[in-house]
Design a protein around this motif. Structure first.
Motif, short mmCIF file in Angstrom:
data_model
loop_
_atom_site.label_atom_id
_atom_site.label_comp_id
_atom_site.label_asym_id
_atom_site.label_seq_id
_atom_site.Cartn_x
_atom_site.Cartn_y
_atom_site.Cartn_z
N ILE A 21 40.48 42.19 43.98
CA ILE A 21 41.55 41.84 43.04
C ILE A 21 42.38 43.08 42.66
O ILE A 21 43.60 42.99 42.52
N TYR A 182 47.66 47.67 34.68
CA TYR A 182 47.08 46.35 34.94
C TYR A 182 45.58 46.45 35.17
O TYR A 182 44.80 45.63 34.70
N LEU B 13 50.17 39.23 34.44
CA LEU B 13 48.81 39.75 34.63
C LEU B 13 47.73 38.71 34.29
O LEU B 13 46.63 38.77 34.82
N LYS B 14 48.08 37.75 33.43
CA LYS B 14 47.09 36.76 33.02
C LYS B 14 46.58 35.96 34.21
O LYS B 14 45.46 35.45 34.20
N PRO B 16 46.03 36.95 37.71
CA PRO B 16 44.89 37.55 38.41
C PRO B 16 43.68 37.77 37.51
O PRO B 16 42.53 37.60 37.94
N LEU B 17 43.93 38.12 36.24
CA LEU B 17 42.82 38.34 35.31
C LEU B 17 42.04 37.05 35.08
O LEU B 17 40.80 37.02 35.17
N THR B 19 41.98 34.44 37.02
CA THR B 19 41.34 34.04 38.28
C THR B 19 40.02 34.78 38.46
O THR B 19 38.99 34.18 38.78
N LEU B 20 40.06 36.10 38.24
CA LEU B 20 38.85 36.91 38.44
C LEU B 20 37.74 36.47 37.49
O LEU B 20 36.59 36.26 37.91
N LEU B 21 38.09 36.29 36.21
CA LEU B 21 37.06 35.95 35.23
C LEU B 21 36.51 34.54 35.48
O LEU B 21 35.30 34.30 35.35
N PHE B 63 42.84 32.22 29.89
CA PHE B 63 43.95 33.06 30.39
C PHE B 63 44.85 32.26 31.32
O PHE B 63 46.07 32.33 31.23
#
Lengths: 542, 75
Positions: A21, A182, B13-14, B16-17, B19-21, B63
């Motif tokens: 990511i 980021y 940014l919300k 990818p953040l 998605t990752l979480l 998010f």
């Protein structure tokens, strides 16, 4: 030595997802990098929630987490001084009083402010010392990470250094400061989500806060009660050293003038957002002890090797956090905790590399080597500097491996370079009679005073302190005083800058702006609230 | 130079953040629910993966939904 932690496929999956990511985020930012300001300052377009979390995370790096857990295992609650009095007042001061000068003048870096307020020489001195310090810090981060992975995963120092260096290189090369920021925001969430399980399970094991209090020395639960004299507390520092050395000089020097953190606020979309950046960040900052102080105390309470036996060997405090992971985290959340640490290591390094390439490109290369080139040239320079910065960091990683206590070493560096700098800024921003050359000589004298104190007085055995930390705090204080006095004295004998050149740079020569925003958007509201919370916390944990 | 056209030009940014979480949430939840139970001897027999997986999934989807609904509102 065999690795204390064995990761399984779930842990590696979590680790790999993070790496993927970050690279995706970095690469997706590539197409937005059209000008050098996009690359170095994120086009000054980020909202304050992002810059605030990045502002905080930039400082929540490798050493911060491992070193502060170690400090907590060693000194207990005294560690909160690094988060409360040693950070909050300075962050509030930056937001309320200094940010308007940094942001409104549209300077692109801290050294550039010094150029406008003072002269070329002052900028050069700061830019060069900052560039050196930044690369040292970057090397420290890498070394700490590599050491951790050697202990925990059995990876060799070299392979983890190369892995992290390549990932950081890729994402900073493509996305510049935006990539860095980021990733810092992602790191902020990962470090919290990664460390909270150990707090939860650890507190469960020890029988809650009450059980924890029974199993650690009583002094470990007080922030101030044992600060009356240096001999009463394990840190060997008295309250005056904490207040003037850490709370005033080191903290203000770091939070208000270190370009690594200030750069995050400069990337904000407008002045109000820039001012809110450190103010909003101050609230999560005050909560960080939950994930660093509590695990440190838990290690003392639960792990037999951290019981201090008179005459026995000194425990290896830097391993406290890792050993807690090894004992209490099952695979799964274990991978998450390791990923949180990896994220804080990498983003700490990326932060240093971006701050370095900005200062190098604008303040050293663009000012002394090739002036007045087209913007595209500097954008390209910034990208290549990233490569050089990463390579130099790798070199410094091997140098720092010979220093035993990483945290004290960091404080030492701060006190050489950052502590005197705050005097130069304070006088420059709030006393219009400060002259250009006074800025230069004051700063130089302050740095030399710190070095003289350390090498001749302290290591030469001329002065004595109860502990290394006390020596650092007082050294910062004296360096600040020397800078302040020399700057004032030289100001009386050298030529002043014309007042019209100082508009916007100095308090009193800058017209005040009145905003019609509602109270909860006003920086002053957040500043007062933050200060009140900090005072309350100090009273509760007195 | 900053012009109105190139301001606010970065992606959200919300996404990818979040998605990752959310991904971490699902991985931990599934591993906690169906994986071996013997590993929880370490964590005092608490299935911490299951609990933490749910927490992370909530944070992650929060998010993503803010990013998604916020964008629609702006239009």
């Amino acid at each position: 030595m065999t690795p204390v932690i064995t990761l399984n496929f779930v842990d590696y999956l979590i680790l790999a997802a993070y790496v993927v990511i970050t690279i995706v985020v970095g690469y997706s930012l590539k197409k937005y990098m059209k000008t050098s300001e996009d690359f170095f300052l994120s086009g000054r377009s980020l909202p304050s929630w992002i810059t605030s979390l990045a502002f905080l995370s930039a400082n929540l790096g490798a050493l911060e987490v491992i070193g502060m857990v170690a400090n907590s295992a060693k000194y207990g609650m005294l560690t909160v001084h690094f988060y409360w009095i040693g950070a909050i007042p300075a962050m509030i001061f930056l937001g309320l009083f200094m940010m308007p000068f940094y942001y409104s003048t549209k300077v692109r870096s801290v050294p550039e402010y010094l150029k406008l307020r003072y002269n070329e020489a002052t900028r050069g001195l700061n830019a060069i010392s900052f560039a050196i310090m930044t690369l040292l810090m970057s090397g420290i981060s890498m070394y700490a990470m590599a050491l951790l992975f050697e202990l925990t995963l059995g990876w060799s120092l070299t392979s983890s250094i190369l892995l992290s260096a390549i990932v950081v290189l890729i994402y900073v090369f493509f996305g510049g400061l935006s990539s860095s920021i980021y990733n810092e925001v992602i790191q902020f969430f990962l470090i919290w989500l990664g460390l909270l399980p150990i707090v939860y399970i650890g507190l469960h094991a020890v029988g809650g806060i009450a059980g924890l209090m029974q199993r650690v020395p009583p002094s470990f639960f007080h922030a101030w009660q044992h600060m009356g004299s240096a001999s009463d507390n394990p840190m060997g520092v008295d309250w005056l050293g904490v207040v003037i050395g850490l709370g005033f000089v080191l903290s203000f020097g770091y939070w208000t003038t270190d370009f690594l953190v200030v750069q995050r606020a400069m990337a904000s979309e407008d002045l109000a957002a820039a001012q809110r950046t450190p103010l909003v960040a101050s609230f999560p900052k005050m909560l960080v002890p939950i994930i660093v102080v509590i695990p440190g105390l838990l290690a003392v309470a639960l792990l037999p090797q951290f019981k201090v036996v008179p005459g026995g060997p000194t425990p290896d405090y830097n391993s406290a956090l890792i050993l807690m992971f090894a004992h209490y985290l099952p695979n799964g959340v274990l991978g998450l905790a390791i990923t949180g640490l990896l994220a804080s290591f990498m983003s700490g390094m990326a932060g240093n590399v971006t701050a370095f390439n900005t200062v190098w490109t604008y303040d050293i290369y663009g000012s002394y080597i090739k002036k007045d080139m087209p913007d595209a040239h500097y954008l390209k320079m910034g990208k290549y500097t990233t490569v050089v910065g990463v390579i130099v960091s790798i070199g410094t990683a091997y140098i720092v491996s010979s220093f035993p206590n990483l945290m004290d070493y960091m404080q030492l560096l701060f006190s050489f370079f950052n502590a005197p700098l705050f005097a130069t800024f304070l006088l420059g921003m709030f006393w219009k009679k400060t002259t250009p050359w006074a800025g230069f000589w004051g700063l130089l004298a302050g740095i030399l005073a710190a070095a003289f104190h350390y090498f001749v007085l302290y290591h030469g055995g001329k002065v004595h302190y109860p502990s290394e930390m006390a020596a650092n705090f007082y050294q910062a204080w004296w360096a600040w005083c020397v800078d302040f006095v020399v700057t004032v004295v030289v100001s009386f004998f050298t030529r002043k800058k014309e007042e019209n050149l100082l508009v916007g740079l100095v308090y009193g020569l800058t017209p005040k702006t009145h905003s019609e925003e509602r109270f909860f958007k006003k920086p002053a509201f957040w500043g007062v609230l933050s200060l009140a919370v900090m005072v309350a916390l100090n009273i509760i944990f007195w | 130079m900053i012009t109105p056209e190139n301001r606010k030009h970065f992606f959200d940014l919300k996404i990818p953040l979040g998605t990752l979480l959310s991904f971490y949430g699902i991985v931990l939840l599934v591993y906690g629910a169906f994986g071996p139970k013997s590993i929880y001897a370490k964590s005092l027999n608490i299935d911490v993966n299951l609990i933490w997986g749910i927490v992370m999934l909530i944070v992650g989807t929060a998010f993503l939904s803010v990013a998604f609904f916020g964008k629609r509102k702006a239009r």
